[in-house]
Design a protein around this motif. Sequence first.
Motif, mmCIF file in Angstrom:
data_model
loop_
_atom_site.group_PDB
_atom_site.id
_atom_site.type_symbol
_atom_site.label_atom_id
_atom_site.label_comp_id
_atom_site.label_asym_id
_atom_site.label_seq_id
_atom_site.Cartn_x
_atom_site.Cartn_y
_atom_site.Cartn_z
ATOM 1 N N TRP A 97 7.338 2.228 -3.493
ATOM 2 C CA TRP A 97 7.437 2.918 -2.103
ATOM 3 C C TRP A 97 8.820 2.569 -1.567
ATOM 4 O O TRP A 97 9.301 2.668 -0.329
ATOM 5 C CB TRP A 97 6.479 2.211 -1.176
ATOM 6 N N SER A 98 9.905 2.552 -2.500
ATOM 7 C CA SER A 98 11.409 2.676 -2.002
ATOM 8 C C SER A 98 11.548 4.192 -1.731
ATOM 9 O O SER A 98 11.117 5.156 -2.260
ATOM 10 C CB SER A 98 12.230 2.266 -3.237
ATOM 11 N N PRO A 106 11.316 -9.630 2.554
ATOM 12 C CA PRO A 106 11.339 -9.091 3.748
ATOM 13 C C PRO A 106 12.643 -9.517 4.762
ATOM 14 O O PRO A 106 13.169 -8.540 5.344
ATOM 15 C CB PRO A 106 10.026 -9.231 4.497
ATOM 16 N N ILE A 119 15.787 -7.956 3.051
ATOM 17 C CA ILE A 119 15.965 -6.721 3.320
ATOM 18 C C ILE A 119 16.351 -6.377 4.712
ATOM 19 O O ILE A 119 17.528 -5.591 5.026
ATOM 20 C CB ILE A 119 14.534 -5.858 3.113
ATOM 21 N N LEU A 150 5.843 -3.864 -4.197
ATOM 22 C CA LEU A 150 6.570 -3.857 -2.967
ATOM 23 C C LEU A 150 7.504 -4.957 -2.865
ATOM 24 O O LEU A 150 7.422 -6.243 -3.369
ATOM 25 C CB LEU A 150 5.422 -3.660 -1.762
ATOM 26 N N THR A 151 8.672 -4.779 -1.908
ATOM 27 C CA THR A 151 9.440 -5.921 -1.539
ATOM 28 C C THR A 151 9.503 -6.096 0.074
ATOM 29 O O THR A 151 9.590 -7.583 0.362
ATOM 30 C CB THR A 151 10.872 -5.954 -2.054
ATOM 31 N N GLY A 152 9.540 -5.403 0.801
ATOM 32 C CA GLY A 152 9.230 -5.604 2.108
ATOM 33 C C GLY A 152 7.833 -6.112 2.831
ATOM 34 O O GLY A 152 7.623 -6.646 3.731
ATOM 35 N N GLU A 212 9.521 1.647 2.146
ATOM 36 C CA GLU A 212 10.642 0.496 2.515
ATOM 37 C C GLU A 212 11.540 0.895 3.251
ATOM 38 O O GLU A 212 12.182 2.330 3.249
ATOM 39 C CB GLU A 212 10.843 0.216 1.040
ATOM 40 N N LYS A 213 12.491 -0.194 3.714
ATOM 41 C CA LYS A 213 13.677 0.245 4.584
ATOM 42 C C LYS A 213 14.974 0.761 3.939
ATOM 43 O O LYS A 213 15.590 1.541 4.587
ATOM 44 C CB LYS A 213 13.924 -0.874 5.485
ATOM 45 N N GLN A 269 15.862 0.728 -3.274
ATOM 46 C CA GLN A 269 16.158 -0.541 -4.039
ATOM 47 C C GLN A 269 15.599 -0.270 -5.232
ATOM 48 O O GLN A 269 14.481 0.440 -5.522
ATOM 49 C CB GLN A 269 15.153 -1.595 -3.288
#
Length: 527
Positions: free
Chosen positions: A147-148, A204, A207, A233-235, A243-244, A247
């Motif tokens: 979801w980047s 999070p 980020i 996911l990372t966020g 994602e913001k 990445q």
Amino acid sequence: MVRHLTSLSFFAALCLVATSATAQISAPEPDPLARMRRAAAANSQACSESELSACAQAAPKIIANAMGPSPLAENLRRLTDEIGGRLTGSPAMAKAVEWAVAAFRDAGIDDVHTEKFTIPHTWSEGATHVEILSAPGFAVHAASVAWSPATPPRGIEADLVDAGAGAPEDFARIGGAARGAILLVHTDVLRTFDDLFAEYLRNPGIIARANSAGASAILWMGTREGLLLYRHLTGLGQDGSIEKLPQAILAREDAQRLARGLAAGKRIRIRLELPNRIGGPAEEQNVVAEIRGRDLPNDFVVLGAHLDSFELGTGALDNGCNAALVTEVARDIHLTGLRPKRSIRFVLFSGEEEGMLGSWAYVRTHHEELDHTDAAIIFDEGSGRVTGFSLGGRHDLQPEVLRQSLAPVNSWNVSRFTDDAILGTDNLDFLLEGVPNLVANQEQANYVANYHASSDTYDKVDMLNLKLNTAVAGVLAFSLAEFATPLGPRLSRSQTDKLLKDKGLDTQLKALEVWPYWEGKRRGRQP
């Protein structure tokens, strides 16, 4: 899934049968099964106040069905080898839904249907490419973070800046150099469930700091060794949002090589291309099957697992083996010819990896039934042997009900009941709704090493353990549905709020960006 902070203890698996060359499990030896039957018969009042307990009849039959010849292995092979990774919103996920419907119907369950809900975005990876523009260059192995956002058509070209562990002091050290740069963030090697949960909780904040510093993208040092790539996911916005920042995850050895170059004072120029494909809102489906109760058909015990997976591997440990377990439990109970007092509802959730979107949709769809949902049992830790169950932070649940429910499998040491509360799997929204929820405590086995990775394939599944776990799940689901006394009450919103704060879950939910949904009454039980 994301596991809780408490470390798991380990027990040796009980060896009852041997696998054949085709991965099919042969029938158990007579003596162990006879002992199981005697143990079940000795607990004739465990599940019901009736003169002849349905549980005493059902438990040995469920165990025999689970441990004997069954379609479990072949069902799992079709799901993983033929359908493969099942990204939410993808064509493969649609095929997995068809697989689940067929598996439940083949199990003899008449009431099988899908329930539609909407996800905010579809996502798929393009041809991720990391190019080193400065000499000396080398080929970099990379995968996009799930979801980047996509990069511009020609990618992002910028200096690589070492952001250390991404802590506030690291950003203070690099100062204005972060603006416009591609940041390299260091990680520790992933070895345990605690390491995994720590990774999810810290990302999070990193980020947010990178975004505030004006960085153009983040490259994460892989947490696995041996050039193994993975995706998640990372966020963790827990709402299916994009994602913001752009990445990617770099193979650990490649990232370390880049870090050594930076430490030696070299300027490294990078081009990052993430041609990810992002779609708008899309329809997704949960799969629901039901064995109706004989006396209280509108009271429920839910047995669930998530059907979706990330797609670098084929989603065997996370969580295909437990999706197959749920369909097999339905078959094993149906074959007994017995119906418990309450209904058992089998649910395969979609969208778990993007923030438990499917189970969140389930509780919204079934909100009027939650007062009559006696328990939600969730399996989501691969094929490691079940050692007990997490009780969702509930001290008020009746341990005697659990002990008696699992009495037929006493010799398997399924006795580790922990009062921790797990946030990273499909029990979350049942917990927020105040419904008693149980998550299987399982031996770590090879789950963490292959988590979300290209190595998560059918051959990693311990088929003997999976059959043992299926027997445990079947006995527990039937027993809780039959037991005269419910496991515990549904908590009010204020009681749930107190549980979240007493257990420190409010802090974790804030880190995972879920707390605003709870606080704003957009998620969880209403007053």
